[in-house]
Structure formats: C-alpha cells, structure tokens
Design a protein around this motif. Structure first.
Motif, PDB file in Angstrom:
ATOM      1  N   ASP A 134     -46.348 -63.237  13.446  1.00 46.57           N
ATOM      2  CA  ASP A 134     -47.647 -62.575  13.582  1.00 46.57           C
ATOM      3  C   ASP A 134     -48.517 -62.782  12.342  1.00 46.57           C
ATOM      4  O   ASP A 134     -49.660 -63.213  12.444  1.00 46.57           O
ATOM      5  N   PHE A 135     -47.967 -62.467  11.169  1.00 51.58           N
ATOM      6  CA  PHE A 135     -48.709 -62.617   9.914  1.00 51.58           C
ATOM      7  C   PHE A 135     -47.761 -63.077   8.822  1.00 51.58           C
ATOM      8  O   PHE A 135     -46.579 -62.701   8.822  1.00 51.58           O
ATOM      9  N   ARG A 149     -57.271 -59.790   6.242  1.00 49.69           N
ATOM     10  CA  ARG A 149     -58.048 -61.030   6.070  1.00 49.69           C
ATOM     11  C   ARG A 149     -59.032 -60.927   4.913  1.00 49.69           C
ATOM     12  O   ARG A 149     -59.281 -59.850   4.383  1.00 49.69           O
ATOM     13  N   TRP A 181     -55.199 -57.334  11.219  1.00 51.22           N
ATOM     14  CA  TRP A 181     -55.903 -58.501  10.697  1.00 51.22           C
ATOM     15  C   TRP A 181     -57.167 -58.082   9.956  1.00 51.22           C
ATOM     16  O   TRP A 181     -57.502 -58.639   8.912  1.00 51.22           O
ATOM     17  N   ALA A 202     -54.945 -62.039  20.695  1.00 54.26           N
ATOM     18  CA  ALA A 202     -54.332 -61.019  19.846  1.00 54.26           C
ATOM     19  C   ALA A 202     -54.312 -59.660  20.541  1.00 54.26           C
ATOM     20  O   ALA A 202     -55.220 -59.319  21.298  1.00 54.26           O
ATOM     21  N   ARG A 256     -52.548 -65.649  10.115  1.00 52.97           N
ATOM     22  CA  ARG A 256     -52.068 -65.025  11.351  1.00 52.97           C
ATOM     23  C   ARG A 256     -51.542 -66.074  12.302  1.00 52.97           C
ATOM     24  O   ARG A 256     -51.990 -67.217  12.289  1.00 52.97           O
ATOM     25  N   GLN A 257     -50.572 -65.657  13.100  1.00 51.36           N
ATOM     26  CA  GLN A 257     -49.924 -66.530  14.070  1.00 51.36           C
ATOM     27  C   GLN A 257     -49.543 -67.848  13.400  1.00 51.36           C
ATOM     28  O   GLN A 257     -49.983 -68.920  13.772  1.00 51.36           O
ATOM     29  N   ARG A 278     -53.429 -66.758  18.586  1.00 52.20           N
ATOM     30  CA  ARG A 278     -54.582 -66.293  17.790  1.00 52.20           C
ATOM     31  C   ARG A 278     -55.719 -65.850  18.698  1.00 52.20           C
ATOM     32  O   ARG A 278     -56.415 -64.881  18.407  1.00 52.20           O
ATOM     33  N   GLN A 285     -52.662 -56.151  16.513  1.00 54.81           N
ATOM     34  CA  GLN A 285     -52.841 -57.345  15.674  1.00 54.81           C
ATOM     35  C   GLN A 285     -54.265 -57.438  15.149  1.00 54.81           C
ATOM     36  O   GLN A 285     -54.481 -57.781  13.992  1.00 54.81           O
TER      37      GLN A 285
END
Length: 132
Positions: free
Chosen positions: A57-58, A36, A32, A24, A47-48, A21, A28
């Motif tokens: 990753d997500f 988000r 994100w 990134a 994430r992560q 995280r 990423q």
C-alpha cells in the motif's frame, strides 16, 4: 535499495500497481493525504509500490517501512505470508485496520511518523561507532 528501484519490474506487476493507485480505498486516500508531498519531513512515501511478487500500500524507502491497510477482505494467514516475505527483503511492516485509519487518522499518522524516525539512520553518526 537503488538496485531495486532500477530493476525492471514484470509488466503485470506494474499494471497491477497502476490499477491499485487508480482504485484506492477511502482509508488509503485518507492516509495518502497525510503522507504525500513530504508532510513527514525527510520521509518520502510512495503508494502502491511493487515489491514483487507483491504491491504494498505505502512504502518509505528511506526508513525501509511498509504500511499496509487491512479491510475485511484480509486473511491472517495470507497477510502473515506476505509480511514475512516483505520483512525478508529488509522492510519493517506496519498494519492498520481501515476503520482505525478512518476513525483515528491523526494517531495512525503519528505512529507512522514515530516509526520513520526510529527506523531512519541517525543523521550524524558517531565516527568511532558509539551510539548517539
């Protein structure tokens, strides 16, 4: 899925997720920003996220959807093994190349949004089992 969230994760898996995280990639960070804070209404992304032994990753737990971003360091065979395991846990895996994310961000976000909507259960299922 609730059990997975409550299950105690190995310390090294948690440490790895936190580290990822913090470091990134550009792709990423771009994705994100689009996922988000409930930007795809009704679908919360993390994430992560650990799915031991992997950290994805997500993930959207509601849609059981995993998003993986692949750069030049990825190997087809390793990714295939990883994808098969994650799918065996009930998830659908979508993969995007980093350059695709950076050059066609809106199209990638739209593909993720469409995948979430098609994967999520219908909000008002028919009481007698008929389709929507």
């Amino acid at each position: 899925m609730e059990d997975r969230q409550r299950a105690k994760l190995p310390t090294d898996t948690l440490r790895r997720a936190r580290s990822l995280r913090a470091s990134a990639t550009d792709a990423q960070r771009v994705i994100w920003r689009g996922l988000r804070n409930n930007q795809l209404p009704g679908f919360k992304f993390r994430r992560q996220y650990p799915i031991p032994p992997y950290v994805v990753d997500f993930v959207c737990l509601t849609a059981m959807l995993v998003i993986e971003l692949d750069g030049s360091q990825h190997s087809y065979q390793t990714d295939l093994t990883r994808t098969r395991f994650i799918e065996s846990q009930g998830f659908t895996v979508f993969r995007f190349w980093d350059n695709e994310v950076l050059q066609q961000t809106d199209a990638v976000i739209e593909a993720i949004w469409n995948a979430c909507r098609s994967a999520a259960p219908h909000p008002n299922p028919s009481p007698d089992g008929r389709g929507a």
